[in-house]
Structures are given as structure tokens and as C-alpha cells.
Design a protein around this motif. Structure first.
Motif, PDB file in Angstrom:
ATOM      1  N   TRP A  17      44.128  48.573  51.928  1.00  0.00           N
ATOM      2  CA  TRP A  17      44.812  47.449  51.279  1.00  0.00           C
ATOM      3  C   TRP A  17      45.829  46.785  52.208  1.00  0.00           C
ATOM      4  O   TRP A  17      46.062  45.597  52.089  1.00  0.00           O
ATOM      5  CB  TRP A  17      45.468  47.893  49.976  1.00  0.00           C
ATOM      6  CG  TRP A  17      44.478  47.978  48.838  1.00  0.00           C
ATOM      7  CD1 TRP A  17      43.108  47.971  48.927  1.00  0.00           C
ATOM      8  CD2 TRP A  17      44.784  48.071  47.456  1.00  0.00           C
ATOM      9  NE1 TRP A  17      42.555  48.070  47.680  1.00  0.00           N
ATOM     10  CE2 TRP A  17      43.564  48.135  46.753  1.00  0.00           C
ATOM     11  CE3 TRP A  17      45.968  48.135  46.735  1.00  0.00           C
ATOM     12  CZ2 TRP A  17      43.492  48.237  45.374  1.00  0.00           C
ATOM     13  CZ3 TRP A  17      45.901  48.246  45.353  1.00  0.00           C
ATOM     14  CH2 TRP A  17      44.676  48.286  44.687  1.00  0.00           C
ATOM     15  N   ARG A  22      46.968  43.298  50.563  1.00  0.00           N
ATOM     16  CA  ARG A  22      47.176  43.486  49.123  1.00  0.00           C
ATOM     17  C   ARG A  22      48.412  44.359  48.912  1.00  0.00           C
ATOM     18  O   ARG A  22      48.622  45.321  49.632  1.00  0.00           O
ATOM     19  CB  ARG A  22      45.977  44.182  48.492  1.00  0.00           C
ATOM     20  CG  ARG A  22      44.692  43.403  48.593  1.00  0.00           C
ATOM     21  CD  ARG A  22      43.522  44.239  48.117  1.00  0.00           C
ATOM     22  NE  ARG A  22      43.428  44.219  46.677  1.00  0.00           N
ATOM     23  CZ  ARG A  22      42.619  43.417  46.000  1.00  0.00           C
ATOM     24  NH1 ARG A  22      41.843  42.579  46.645  1.00  0.00           N
ATOM     25  NH2 ARG A  22      42.581  43.452  44.695  1.00  0.00           N
ATOM     26  N   TRP A  93      51.723  43.251  39.494  1.00  0.00           N
ATOM     27  CA  TRP A  93      51.232  42.689  40.753  1.00  0.00           C
ATOM     28  C   TRP A  93      50.571  43.707  41.671  1.00  0.00           C
ATOM     29  O   TRP A  93      50.077  43.352  42.741  1.00  0.00           O
ATOM     30  CB  TRP A  93      52.365  41.978  41.484  1.00  0.00           C
ATOM     31  CG  TRP A  93      52.721  40.657  40.860  1.00  0.00           C
ATOM     32  CD1 TRP A  93      52.106  40.044  39.805  1.00  0.00           C
ATOM     33  CD2 TRP A  93      53.779  39.788  41.245  1.00  0.00           C
ATOM     34  NE1 TRP A  93      52.712  38.858  39.511  1.00  0.00           N
ATOM     35  CE2 TRP A  93      53.750  38.676  40.384  1.00  0.00           C
ATOM     36  CE3 TRP A  93      54.762  39.849  42.225  1.00  0.00           C
ATOM     37  CZ2 TRP A  93      54.652  37.620  40.493  1.00  0.00           C
ATOM     38  CZ3 TRP A  93      55.666  38.800  42.334  1.00  0.00           C
ATOM     39  CH2 TRP A  93      55.600  37.696  41.471  1.00  0.00           C
ATOM     40  N   GLU A  96      47.318  43.008  43.947  1.00  0.00           N
ATOM     41  CA  GLU A  96      47.132  41.571  44.184  1.00  0.00           C
ATOM     42  C   GLU A  96      47.365  41.213  45.658  1.00  0.00           C
ATOM     43  O   GLU A  96      48.101  41.893  46.368  1.00  0.00           O
ATOM     44  CB  GLU A  96      48.106  40.767  43.313  1.00  0.00           C
ATOM     45  CG  GLU A  96      47.886  40.939  41.819  1.00  0.00           C
ATOM     46  CD  GLU A  96      46.546  40.409  41.348  1.00  0.00           C
ATOM     47  OE1 GLU A  96      46.094  39.365  41.861  1.00  0.00           O
ATOM     48  OE2 GLU A  96      45.945  41.039  40.458  1.00  0.00           O
ATOM     49  N   LYS A  97      46.756  40.099  46.073  1.00  0.00           N
ATOM     50  CA  LYS A  97      46.929  39.623  47.458  1.00  0.00           C
ATOM     51  C   LYS A  97      48.266  38.903  47.603  1.00  0.00           C
ATOM     52  O   LYS A  97      48.652  38.118  46.739  1.00  0.00           O
ATOM     53  CB  LYS A  97      45.789  38.695  47.857  1.00  0.00           C
ATOM     54  CG  LYS A  97      44.486  39.435  48.045  1.00  0.00           C
ATOM     55  CD  LYS A  97      43.547  38.611  48.916  1.00  0.00           C
ATOM     56  CE  LYS A  97      42.420  39.480  49.383  1.00  0.00           C
ATOM     57  NZ  LYS A  97      42.219  39.408  50.805  1.00  0.00           N
ATOM     58  N   THR A 100      48.183  34.943  47.466  1.00  0.00           N
ATOM     59  CA  THR A 100      48.006  34.423  46.108  1.00  0.00           C
ATOM     60  C   THR A 100      49.331  34.455  45.360  1.00  0.00           C
ATOM     61  O   THR A 100      49.735  33.467  44.729  1.00  0.00           O
ATOM     62  CB  THR A 100      46.954  35.261  45.347  1.00  0.00           C
ATOM     63  OG1 THR A 100      45.749  35.275  46.108  1.00  0.00           O
ATOM     64  CG2 THR A 100      46.693  34.709  43.964  1.00  0.00           C
ATOM     65  N   LEU A 101      50.031  35.579  45.425  1.00  0.00           N
ATOM     66  CA  LEU A 101      51.309  35.722  44.714  1.00  0.00           C
ATOM     67  C   LEU A 101      52.365  34.774  45.273  1.00  0.00           C
ATOM     68  O   LEU A 101      53.153  34.205  44.511  1.00  0.00           O
ATOM     69  CB  LEU A 101      51.793  37.167  44.778  1.00  0.00           C
ATOM     70  CG  LEU A 101      50.915  38.172  44.032  1.00  0.00           C
ATOM     71  CD1 LEU A 101      51.381  39.589  44.310  1.00  0.00           C
ATOM     72  CD2 LEU A 101      50.915  37.889  42.534  1.00  0.00           C
ATOM     73  N   GLN A 104      51.761  31.417  43.853  1.00  0.00           N
ATOM     74  CA  GLN A 104      52.053  31.360  42.411  1.00  0.00           C
ATOM     75  C   GLN A 104      53.533  31.564  42.092  1.00  0.00           C
ATOM     76  O   GLN A 104      53.931  31.433  40.943  1.00  0.00           O
ATOM     77  CB  GLN A 104      51.259  32.449  41.673  1.00  0.00           C
ATOM     78  CG  GLN A 104      49.764  32.251  41.710  1.00  0.00           C
ATOM     79  CD  GLN A 104      49.022  33.474  41.157  1.00  0.00           C
ATOM     80  OE1 GLN A 104      49.611  34.487  40.823  1.00  0.00           O
ATOM     81  NE2 GLN A 104      47.712  33.355  41.078  1.00  0.00           N
TER      82      GLN A 104
END
Length: 189
Positions: A17, A22, A93, A96-97, A100-101, A104
Motif C-alpha cells: 500500500w 494508499r 479513510w 484510500e488513495k 483522491t483524498l 476531496q
């Protein structure tokens, strides 16, 4: 903050990861071949240190425990686990990548901010208290195997710095940080 014993602090080796960028938090991911090589480098670094009288604790999370087993192999030091060495909780979270976060979460300047803003996450203030309680429980010199953010927080406390300095703390996989008498040394091969 020199009332603490001598500590060697290691971050786990690279994971699948980490490679995929991630967030892991309380989730887990296996070490890559590079991660195993980094743990072997930590073993070589620790072999040069006098660990007489040292004990060892690792986060119970797989990536840290595997690193601890490799990094301390052949040294005759049993590795205990302590959940307080686990990585900062990032709630919803986890997995999650980062990119992306960050897209957002406009308030997040960088990846460090994600750890503070994570829904149902632990946050830096709680991590600080957890790390402080762990350090205050130590009664002698130890090798500690933990995670990126937790390692930084432990070292920040040991160096007497404020939590605001967290993002300025150096990190690194495959290295060992020696903290003694309120000073930090980064040991490499």
C-alpha cells in the motif's frame, strides 16, 4: 526530555500500500521485497549497536511485526507487542488513495493534514497522548518498531518539540533513529 531511556526507533519497511500511495492506518498491507530488504538493512544497522540490556516492542500490526522480526533476527531479543505503537487511526479513510483524498479535502494542504481531518480518525492530539503514555511506561532502553506518523510523534515527544513540528520530523524506511539524552541520530548503512 532526557528522562527517557535510550531508544532505537524503526519504521516498518515498504508495503504494497505504500507503493500504491494508499493510507493504511489500522488496516494492514504486506511488506514488498524492498520492504524486507529495508528491514534487513535495519538489522545490519542494529548489529553495529550495543543492545545489551535492551528490550523490544513492536506495533502488533503485521507490517511492523514482520519488520521487527527481520530487524532483530539473531540478536536474542524477544519482541513484545504494544497496541500504543500502532499507526494513527484514520477511520473511514483507511485504504484510500492519498491523491483522491487530497482532491476531496480542500482544507488539507498535504498528506499530513489528511490524518487530522479523517472522519472517525484518531487525530494528532489523541496520538500525542497515546505516545506520551507509552513512553512514560518504559523502564529501560528499548528498540521500538512502529509506523511513519507514530514514529514521528514518538520522536517529537522525546526531543521536547510541540505537535506543530510533526510535519518537519524526518522519516524514512530502512533507517534507525537513535534517541538519547534529548538528541536524535539517524543511523544508516
Amino acid at each position: 526530555m532526557s528522562h527517557y531511556p535510550t531508544l532505537y526507533i524503526l519504521r516498518h519497511g515498504e508495503t504494497e500500500w505504500n507503493l500504491a500511495n494508499r493510507l493504511q492506518g489500522h488496516f494492514d498491507s504486506s511488506l514488498t521485497e524492498k520492504g524486507r530488504a529495508q528491514a534487513m538493512a535495519q538489522n545490519a544497522i542494529l548489529q553495529r549497536c550495543d543492545l545489551s540490556g535492551f528490550a523490544a516492542f513492536s506495533s502488533p500490526q503485521g507490517r511492523a511485526l514482520t519488520t521487527a522480526q527481520i530487524a532483530l533476527a539473531g540478536m536474542g531479543i524477544e519482541v513484545g507487542t504494544d497496541a500504543r505503537l500502532g499507526e494513527i487511526g484514520i477511520g473511514a479513510w483507511a485504504g484510500e488513495k492519498r491523491e483522491t483524498l487530497l482532491r476531496q479535502t480542500p482544507a488539507a494542504r498535504d498528506s499530513y493534514d489528511l490524518y487530522e481531518y479523517a472522519p472517525e480518525g484518531e487525530g494528532f492530539a489523541a496520538l500525542y497522548q497515546r505516545c506520551l503514555a507509552f513512553l512514560d511506561s518504559l523502564t529501560g532502553p528499548h528498540v521500538l518498531v512502529t509506523h511513519g506518523i507514530t514514529s514521528r510523534m514518538l520522536r517529537l515527544i522525546l526531543l521536547g518539540q510541540s505537535p506543530a513540528s510533526l510535519r518537519d520530523m524526518q522519516g524514512g524506511q530502512g533507517v534507525v533513529f537513535c534517541l538519547e539524552h534529548g538528541q536524535q541520530k539517524r543511523l544508516t548503512l
